[in-house]
Structure formats: C-alpha cells, structure tokens
Design an enzyme around this catalytic site. Structure first.
Site, PDB file in Angstrom:
ATOM      1  N   CYS A 146       0.661  -1.334  15.754  1.00 50.19           N
ATOM      2  CA  CYS A 146       0.654  -1.138  14.298  1.00 50.19           C
ATOM      3  C   CYS A 146      -0.006  -2.317  13.587  1.00 50.19           C
ATOM      4  CB  CYS A 146       2.091  -0.969  13.805  1.00 50.19           C
ATOM      5  SG  CYS A 146       2.198  -0.715  12.015  1.00 50.19           S
ATOM      6  N   CYS A 196      -1.275   6.536   9.576  1.00 52.65           N
ATOM      7  CA  CYS A 196      -0.107   5.831  10.127  1.00 52.65           C
ATOM      8  C   CYS A 196      -0.546   4.610  10.897  1.00 52.65           C
ATOM      9  CB  CYS A 196       0.650   6.706  11.118  1.00 52.65           C
ATOM     10  SG  CYS A 196       1.170   8.260  10.487  1.00 52.65           S
ATOM     11  N   CYS A 212       5.420  -6.525   7.369  1.00 54.27           N
ATOM     12  CA  CYS A 212       6.564  -6.127   8.188  1.00 54.27           C
ATOM     13  C   CYS A 212       6.891  -7.274   9.131  1.00 54.27           C
ATOM     14  CB  CYS A 212       6.227  -4.867   8.984  1.00 54.27           C
ATOM     15  SG  CYS A 212       7.622  -4.230   9.955  1.00 54.27           S
ATOM     16  N   CYS A 238       3.451   8.602   1.098  1.00 52.66           N
ATOM     17  CA  CYS A 238       3.866   7.681   2.150  1.00 52.66           C
ATOM     18  C   CYS A 238       4.132   6.346   1.450  1.00 52.66           C
ATOM     19  CB  CYS A 238       2.741   7.574   3.178  1.00 52.66           C
ATOM     20  SG  CYS A 238       3.155   6.467   4.537  1.00 52.66           S
ATOM     21  N   GLU A 289       0.832  -1.202   0.000  1.00 58.32           N
ATOM     22  CA  GLU A 289       0.000   0.000   0.000  1.00 58.32           C
ATOM     23  C   GLU A 289       0.871   1.258   0.000  1.00 58.32           C
ATOM     24  OE1 GLU A 289      -4.254  -1.045   1.966  1.00 58.32           O
ATOM     25  OE2 GLU A 289      -2.621  -0.873   3.398  1.00 58.32           O
ATOM     26  N   ASN A 316      -3.900   6.248  15.765  1.00 60.07           N
ATOM     27  CA  ASN A 316      -4.979   5.885  14.852  1.00 60.07           C
ATOM     28  C   ASN A 316      -5.470   4.499  15.241  1.00 60.07           C
ATOM     29  OD1 ASN A 316      -4.786   8.242  13.147  1.00 60.07           O
ATOM     30  ND2 ASN A 316      -2.816   7.405  12.495  1.00 60.07           N
ATOM     31  N   CYS A 351       5.408  -4.522  16.290  1.00 59.07           N
ATOM     32  CA  CYS A 351       5.011  -3.426  17.176  1.00 59.07           C
ATOM     33  C   CYS A 351       3.521  -3.589  17.492  1.00 59.07           C
ATOM     34  CB  CYS A 351       5.276  -2.085  16.496  1.00 59.07           C
ATOM     35  SG  CYS A 351       7.010  -1.852  16.058  1.00 59.07           S
ATOM     36  N   LEU A 388      10.086   6.531  18.412  1.00 61.27           N
ATOM     37  CA  LEU A 388      10.624   6.351  19.767  1.00 61.27           C
ATOM     38  C   LEU A 388       9.556   5.754  20.706  1.00 61.27           C
ATOM     39  CD1 LEU A 388      13.085   8.782  21.490  1.00 61.27           C
ATOM     40  CD2 LEU A 388      11.381   7.553  22.797  1.00 61.27           C
TER      41      LEU A 388
HETATM   42  N1  SAH Z   1       8.918   0.809  10.401  1.00 60.27           N
HETATM   43  C1  SAH Z   1       9.106   2.220  10.304  1.00 60.27           C
HETATM   44  C2  SAH Z   1       8.242   2.913   9.254  1.00 60.27           C
HETATM   45  C3  SAH Z   1       6.757   2.582   9.230  1.00 60.27           C
HETATM   46  S1  SAH Z   1       5.715   3.191  10.506  1.00 60.27           S
HETATM   47  C4  SAH Z   1       8.884   2.857  11.658  1.00 60.27           C
HETATM   48  O1  SAH Z   1       8.349   2.203  12.541  1.00 60.27           O
HETATM   49  O2  SAH Z   1       9.271   4.003  11.844  1.00 60.27           O
HETATM   50  C5  SAH Z   1       5.520   4.888  10.350  1.00 60.27           C
HETATM   51  C6  SAH Z   1       5.030   5.552  11.645  1.00 60.27           C
HETATM   52  O3  SAH Z   1       3.677   5.220  11.983  1.00 60.27           O
HETATM   53  C7  SAH Z   1       5.861   5.131  12.832  1.00 60.27           C
HETATM   54  O4  SAH Z   1       6.247   6.208  13.622  1.00 60.27           O
HETATM   55  C8  SAH Z   1       4.895   4.241  13.564  1.00 60.27           C
HETATM   56  O5  SAH Z   1       5.263   4.076  14.866  1.00 60.27           O
HETATM   57  C9  SAH Z   1       3.604   4.979  13.355  1.00 60.27           C
HETATM   58  N2  SAH Z   1       2.411   4.197  13.724  1.00 60.27           N
HETATM   59  C10 SAH Z   1       2.290   2.853  13.767  1.00 60.27           C
HETATM   60  N3  SAH Z   1       1.068   2.502  14.186  1.00 60.27           N
HETATM   61  C11 SAH Z   1       0.385   3.644  14.427  1.00 60.27           C
HETATM   62  C12 SAH Z   1      -0.967   3.935  14.848  1.00 60.27           C
HETATM   63  N4  SAH Z   1      -1.822   2.956  15.110  1.00 60.27           N
HETATM   64  N5  SAH Z   1      -1.313   5.222  14.957  1.00 60.27           N
HETATM   65  C13 SAH Z   1      -0.444   6.211  14.653  1.00 60.27           C
HETATM   66  N6  SAH Z   1       0.806   6.011  14.239  1.00 60.27           N
HETATM   67  C14 SAH Z   1       1.228   4.730  14.129  1.00 60.27           C
END
Ligand code: SAH
Length: 313
Positions: free
Chosen positions: A85, A293, A78, A71, A57, A252, A82, A176
């Site tokens: 996510c 995100c 992945c 984006c 996507e 989100n 996390c 972070l």
């Molecule tokens: N793997 C990389 C890039 C993809 S995520 C990384 O983690 O940085 C891009 C951003 O979206 C990251 O900062 C991630 O933590 C954030 N993200 C993931 N899940 C989210 C959610 N449910 N709501 C808001 N931001 C989220």
C-alpha cells in the site's frame, strides 16, 4: 450543507444577517481543496489540506447503476506499513477529526448527491474510532444510509470489539490478504500484534452481535498469495460460511508486486466457490489518476515534474 450548498449565501431560508455572520465567523469546511482529478471512468479524486497542512485524499466513484460511492480517509497518511500500500510509505500525519471526515463527504455532496461510503482511503479507521463513528452518525444527513457505510480494517482487534458493542450499525470489512500467519505478517506487519486467528475470532463475535456478514478483502498478488492451496486454506478459515463474503481485489500497481493475472483470479474464485465461499471480484476504478485502492499517497508522482538538480557524481 448536507443538501449540497456551497455557500451561506445560497441558504436563503436563513435570515440575511445570520448568513453574513456565518460567512464571517464559520468557515464552510475544515479542509482546503488543493487539487482534483477526473479519471476516464468518471472516478474523481480530491486532495485536501487540513488547517495545519496535512494532506488528505478522498475519492468519488460513479457507477452506471447510479450508485455514488465515496472512499473516505480517517487519517492523514497511515502509521501501519503494509508492503503493498502506497499510503504506508508517506509520512504519517495524524488522526482526522470528525469534521475533517464529514467535510470530505460534503465536498463531493456539493458536486452531486451521494449514497454510499467506505472507509478505504488513507489510514486505519479503527485507530481513530471515536471520530470515525461520530462521522458515520452524520453521514445519513448527507444522504448515505448507515447500512451503506462500510469501515475497512487491517484487523485492529480492540476496534472490532468496540464495533460489536456500540456505535451505528455500519458494515465491517477485513483486509485479510493471506491465509497463513507467516505470510500475512510479511505483507502486513500489524499481524504480529494482532494475529489473523484472533482477528477472525473478533470478526465472528462482531457477526453474532450485529447479524451482518463481514466483507473479506483479499488482494491478489501474483505468485505470492494466489496459489491453489491458499484458496483452499482461505476457505477453511472462513467459518461459519454465512459470516463472511469474499471480495477479491486486483492489485493496483504501487511498484512493489505483480498483480495476479485475470486467469489466476478467476481460478482462485472458482476454488472458493467450490468450497462454498461466495466471492466477487472488485472492479478497479480510477487507476489512471492514482485514485484506486492502495494508491492514495498525496504523492509527488501526480504533481508536475520537479526541476531536476544534477547530483555531483
Ligand atoms: N487500513 C484499512 C483501510 C484502508 S485500505 C484497511 O487496510 O482495510 C482499503 C483497501 O485497499 C484494503 O483492503 C487494502 O488492503 C487495499 N489495498 C491496499 N493497497 C492496495 C493495492 N496496491 N491494490 C489494491 N488494493 C490495495
């Protein structure tokens, strides 16, 4: 292609026979568009399939000031898990090739000119750094300056170290999310392998080498990482001050947590400000099409309802 052509036919500055041959022998894209969706705020999400059937996507965000920001995904799915996510919950496919990354950008370039890109789609870009850096070198042709390109990472140290030494001068963003090692490991299991303290050292080295600020992304999870002491702890970690800039991210919904209230986010920001750490709050885009995100999962949720097969009780 970089100027937005959607067929070889349109490239009338090429000889006719060459255009015919290109059309026969060289597909316009490595990705097939499977579905697209337009959010009420103008954000557009595309779901593609690779030639071997892996979902990918990408999202175009349109801003009032004219910014057109992409984006991009670096992997199908992945391998990291996390907890907040949605991408981590789908099946991991594979690393994308340089072409598969650039073709995401070219898809949107065929719709309109674009000028910013962030690797914040599916995947961990620093686990696929060869292809990601090669794609970053192509993006200026598509209209996206290197200084308008950002790579976001969970803190994959070997990749941060390599980005300090080589490759185009793109920006670095660090997800972070928690100032304490134990909480961060709970939220992002990768922290066990690359603990935050070491990740921040690598970021400081990158800052010294590249002379640019590291963008720190901090997801706001209600009652989890949004307390007063945590804002103070975060501010303590981010030394020297001029090496970092914080972006607070409203959560989100992905079904796992409650997002912090707007009031809690503002309070957290105020504490950072008082401690000399400038912070901004990210505008949420595309939530109604699950393009925001953390919501990219190429998920059945956004497909038409499946036929319900009653289970034996
Ligand atoms: N793997 C990389 C890039 C993809 S995520 C990384 O983690 O940085 C891009 C951003 O979206 C990251 O900062 C991630 O933590 C954030 N993200 C993931 N899940 C989210 C959610 N449910 N709501 C808001 N931001 C989220």
């Amino acid at each position: 292609m970089a100027r937005g052509s959607s067929s070889y036919e349109e490239m009338t500055n090429l000889p006719g026979p060459l255009r015919d041959r290109l059309a026969d022998e060289l597909p316009l894209s490595t990705l097939a568009l499977e579905r697209d969706a337009l959010a009420s705020d103008g954000t557009e999400k595309a779901l593609f399939m690779t030639a071997d059937g892996k979902p990918v996507e990408a999202v175009l965000m349109r801003y009032r000031d004219g910014r057109r920001s992409l984006c991009l995904s670096s992997q199908s799915g992945c391998p990291l898990t996390c907890t907040f996510c949605a991408t981590g919950r789908m099946k991991f496919g594979r690393n994308l090739t340089e072409s598969e990354i650039v073709d995401q950008a070219l898809h949107f370039r065929r719709i309109e000119p674009v000028n910013h890109a962030v690797f914040m789609g599916m995947g961990e870009p620093l686990m696929n750094l060869d292809s990601v850096l090669a794609a970053c070198e192509r993006l200026p042709d598509v209209g996206i300056a290197t200084s308008n390109t950002a790579i976001s990472t969970v803190g994959w140290i070997p990749g941060i170290e390599r980005m300090a030494r080589e490759g185009p001068s793109v920006r670095l963003a660090l997800s972070l999310h928690a100032p304490e090692e134990s909480l961060r490991t709970e939220l992002m299991p990768v922290n066990e392998r690359y603990p935050l303290a070491d990740v921040l050292d690598a970021c400081r080295a990158w800052h010294l080498a590249r002379k640019r600020q590291v963008f720190v992304e901090y997801l706001m999870l209600g009652g989890v990482n949004d307390r007063y002491e945590q804002a103070v702890a975060l501010a303590d970690l981010l030394q020297p001050r001029n090496a970092f800039k914080v972006n607070l991210i409203p959560y989100n919904p992905t079904g796992m947590f409650e997002g912090s209230s707007r009031k809690a986010i503002d309070a957290f920001k105020a504490i950072l400000d008082t401690n000399g750490v400038p912070a901004t709050v990210r505008l949420t885009r595309g939530r109604d099409i699950e393009a925001a995100c953390g919501q990219l999962a190429a998920a059945p949720r956004s497909r038409p309802p499946r036929i319900h097969v009653p289970q034996p009780s």
